[in-house]
Scaffold this motif. Sequence first.
Motif, PDB file in Angstrom:
ATOM      1  N   ARG A   1       0.787  -1.237   0.000  1.00  0.00           N
ATOM      2  CA  ARG A   1       0.000   0.000   0.000  1.00  0.00           C
ATOM      3  C   ARG A   1       0.818   1.286   0.000  1.00  0.00           C
ATOM      4  NH1 ARG A   1      -4.858  -1.752   4.286  1.00  0.00           N
ATOM      5  NH2 ARG A   1      -5.548  -3.574   3.070  1.00  0.00           N
ATOM      6  N   LEU A   2       1.842   1.366   0.839  1.00  0.00           N
ATOM      7  CA  LEU A   2       2.560   2.630   0.996  1.00  0.00           C
ATOM      8  C   LEU A   2       3.256   3.081  -0.291  1.00  0.00           C
ATOM      9  CD1 LEU A   2       3.213   4.888   2.939  1.00  0.00           C
ATOM     10  CD2 LEU A   2       5.202   3.591   3.728  1.00  0.00           C
ATOM     11  N   PRO A   3       4.028   2.233  -0.985  1.00  0.00           N
ATOM     12  CA  PRO A   3       4.645   2.713  -2.236  1.00  0.00           C
ATOM     13  C   PRO A   3       3.624   3.099  -3.282  1.00  0.00           C
ATOM     14  CG  PRO A   3       4.969   0.342  -1.950  1.00  0.00           C
ATOM     15  CD  PRO A   3       4.426   0.859  -0.662  1.00  0.00           C
ATOM     16  N   ARG A   4       2.498   2.392  -3.312  1.00  0.00           N
ATOM     17  CA  ARG A   4       1.449   2.706  -4.280  1.00  0.00           C
ATOM     18  C   ARG A   4       0.866   4.088  -4.010  1.00  0.00           C
ATOM     19  NH1 ARG A   4      -3.486  -1.299  -6.078  1.00  0.00           N
ATOM     20  NH2 ARG A   4      -4.747   0.250  -7.195  1.00  0.00           N
ATOM     21  N   MET A   5       0.618   4.411  -2.753  1.00  0.00           N
ATOM     22  CA  MET A   5       0.025   5.700  -2.422  1.00  0.00           C
ATOM     23  C   MET A   5       1.030   6.835  -2.609  1.00  0.00           C
ATOM     24  SD  MET A   5      -2.537   4.973   0.765  1.00  0.00           S
ATOM     25  CE  MET A   5      -3.245   6.584   0.505  1.00  0.00           C
ATOM     26  N   ILE A   6       2.290   6.585  -2.280  1.00  0.00           N
ATOM     27  CA  ILE A   6       3.300   7.632  -2.487  1.00  0.00           C
ATOM     28  C   ILE A   6       3.467   7.903  -3.980  1.00  0.00           C
ATOM     29  CG2 ILE A   6       5.739   8.195  -2.260  1.00  0.00           C
ATOM     30  CD1 ILE A   6       5.770   6.692   0.373  1.00  0.00           C
ATOM     31  N   LEU A   7       3.484   6.852  -4.797  1.00  0.00           N
ATOM     32  CA  LEU A   7       3.601   7.047  -6.241  1.00  0.00           C
ATOM     33  C   LEU A   7       2.394   7.809  -6.785  1.00  0.00           C
ATOM     34  CD1 LEU A   7       5.272   6.495  -8.779  1.00  0.00           C
ATOM     35  CD2 LEU A   7       3.941   4.392  -9.097  1.00  0.00           C
ATOM     36  N   ALA A   8       1.185   7.472  -6.305  1.00  0.00           N
ATOM     37  CA  ALA A   8      -0.012   8.193  -6.738  1.00  0.00           C
ATOM     38  C   ALA A   8       0.094   9.671  -6.382  1.00  0.00           C
ATOM     39  CB  ALA A   8      -1.249   7.573  -6.093  1.00  0.00           C
ATOM     40  N   LEU A   9       0.607   9.975  -5.188  1.00  0.00           N
ATOM     41  CA  LEU A   9       0.781  11.365  -4.767  1.00  0.00           C
ATOM     42  C   LEU A   9       1.775  12.089  -5.672  1.00  0.00           C
ATOM     43  CD1 LEU A   9       0.214  13.577  -2.593  1.00  0.00           C
ATOM     44  CD2 LEU A   9       2.216  12.694  -1.376  1.00  0.00           C
ATOM     45  N   LEU A  10       2.906  11.457  -5.967  1.00  0.00           N
ATOM     46  CA  LEU A  10       3.919  12.080  -6.818  1.00  0.00           C
ATOM     47  C   LEU A  10       3.395  12.305  -8.236  1.00  0.00           C
ATOM     48  CD1 LEU A  10       7.086  10.059  -5.709  1.00  0.00           C
ATOM     49  CD2 LEU A  10       6.497  12.410  -5.094  1.00  0.00           C
ATOM     50  N   VAL A  11       2.657  11.340  -8.754  1.00  0.00           N
ATOM     51  CA  VAL A  11       2.077  11.470 -10.093  1.00  0.00           C
ATOM     52  C   VAL A  11       1.089  12.630 -10.130  1.00  0.00           C
ATOM     53  CG1 VAL A  11       0.504  10.357 -11.724  1.00  0.00           C
ATOM     54  CG2 VAL A  11       2.448   9.087 -10.795  1.00  0.00           C
ATOM     55  N   GLY A  12       0.243  12.725  -9.113  1.00  0.00           N
ATOM     56  CA  GLY A  12      -0.723  13.816  -9.061  1.00  0.00           C
ATOM     57  C   GLY A  12      -0.042  15.170  -8.958  1.00  0.00           C
ATOM     58  N   ILE A  13       1.017  15.258  -8.155  1.00  0.00           N
ATOM     59  CA  ILE A  13       1.776  16.508  -8.028  1.00  0.00           C
ATOM     60  C   ILE A  13       2.352  16.911  -9.391  1.00  0.00           C
ATOM     61  CG2 ILE A  13       3.908  17.502  -7.091  1.00  0.00           C
ATOM     62  CD1 ILE A  13       3.339  15.949  -4.503  1.00  0.00           C
ATOM     63  N   ALA A  14       2.966  15.959 -10.071  1.00  0.00           N
ATOM     64  CA  ALA A  14       3.583  16.250 -11.363  1.00  0.00           C
ATOM     65  C   ALA A  14       2.548  16.707 -12.396  1.00  0.00           C
ATOM     66  CB  ALA A  14       4.326  15.010 -11.875  1.00  0.00           C
ATOM     67  N   LEU A  15       1.411  16.021 -12.459  1.00  0.00           N
ATOM     68  CA  LEU A  15       0.380  16.378 -13.432  1.00  0.00           C
ATOM     69  C   LEU A  15      -0.259  17.726 -13.096  1.00  0.00           C
ATOM     70  CD1 LEU A  15      -1.354  12.916 -13.976  1.00  0.00           C
ATOM     71  CD2 LEU A  15       0.125  14.137 -15.578  1.00  0.00           C
ATOM     72  N   GLY A  16      -0.485  17.980 -11.803  1.00  0.00           N
ATOM     73  CA  GLY A  16      -1.086  19.253 -11.404  1.00  0.00           C
ATOM     74  C   GLY A  16      -0.213  20.437 -11.772  1.00  0.00           C
ATOM     75  N   VAL A  17       1.089  20.355 -11.504  1.00  0.00           N
ATOM     76  CA  VAL A  17       2.001  21.460 -11.817  1.00  0.00           C
ATOM     77  C   VAL A  17       2.214  21.565 -13.324  1.00  0.00           C
ATOM     78  CG1 VAL A  17       4.333  22.359 -11.479  1.00  0.00           C
ATOM     79  CG2 VAL A  17       3.124  21.292  -9.574  1.00  0.00           C
ATOM     80  N   SER A  18       2.278  20.434 -14.019  1.00  0.00           N
ATOM     81  CA  SER A  18       2.438  20.457 -15.467  1.00  0.00           C
ATOM     82  C   SER A  18       1.267  21.181 -16.135  1.00  0.00           C
ATOM     83  CB  SER A  18       2.542  19.032 -16.008  1.00  0.00           C
ATOM     84  OG  SER A  18       2.622  19.022 -17.422  1.00  0.00           O
ATOM     85  N   GLY A  19       0.054  20.855 -15.718  1.00  0.00           N
ATOM     86  CA  GLY A  19      -1.117  21.531 -16.272  1.00  0.00           C
ATOM     87  C   GLY A  19      -1.138  23.012 -15.939  1.00  0.00           C
TER      88      GLY A  19
END
Length: 345
Positions: free
Chosen positions: A73-91
């Motif tokens: 669970r933990l690596p999956r949630m951290i990766l989801a957080l990092l992906v969301g951060i990257a997409l939010g700032v990119s947009g």
Amino acid sequence: MKKYHSIRNRSNTISLLIEKKAVMIFLVLFCLSALLFIMGLSVGSTVINPIAIIEHLLGIGNGEYTFVINTLRLPRMILALLVGIALGVSGLILQGIIRNPLASPDIIGITGGASVAAVMFITYFSDLSIKWLPFVAITGAGVVSLVIYLLAWKKGVTPIRIVLIGIGIAAVTGALVTMMIVLSPTYSSSEAYIWLTGSVYGANWENVYAMLPWVLIFVPIALLFSRTVNVQELGDQVALGLGSRVQLHRFVLLFISVALAGSAVAFAGGIAFVGLIAPHIARKLVGRSFGSLVPVSALIGGLIVVLADVVARTAFLPLDLPAGVFVSGIGAPFFIYLLYKNRNL
């Protein structure tokens, strides 16, 4: 009481103007993220008491749930957080430099470039190690972005040309992806469909460590360009008159956006609409100052992807659905709303 707080280095070469309201909202979003993390680590096929989760994270647990938390669970949630951060700032960057509320990595073709490269790799080079997939996806995003930039160049690059050419390139990449999936064997087409939908299923610590540098490097760089984006939103002529190197800064900002979007797509597939939604919610909360929008958009993007993934893996147990399905379920109606709202512009 002052609404803003200024941060400068000793030589005054770098300065940031921080709005106190934005800081408060950031702290609230950070607390919400922490609560969501605890909730996400608690729920699943094995339900764990939130107190046990906190004890485990503090290193005082009894180790009963170590495998479930640390491995599943933990690596999956951290990766989801990092992906969301990257997409939010990119947009956010794209909407800032293009000055268009409908701009996002998936709409103007950046995600499409990564998708073409990834599906081609999955379909025709499946005998190679899957570890090459992130590199291939990032390369595809970069190549397509360079093509968009070159086609949009005519004594400089204007926002409207980037948008129009980007939409056209997105249509072309979408057609190429569909053609490859139709012509590919069943086993590879199924894998490609899952990747295109967007999922952090099977994420591990290696993925987290590979994604982390992209966020830690490029998000702070985007923050340093806050003044440049604020000036460019006034228009090219005004920005030039104020001494801004518009074309150079636009190219650098586009590169940052591509790096963030490409890395996110590489590790989580084609999760759409996050780069569109997160900046709009952030503007409602903190206004239009780019320096305030970067951290707030980042956290909102992270919250969206983490929440979508938690719902995706728990709502239909024992099925584990792609997070992109739930993000698109929210994003598509939101995109239609934006089209309606801006129909007279």
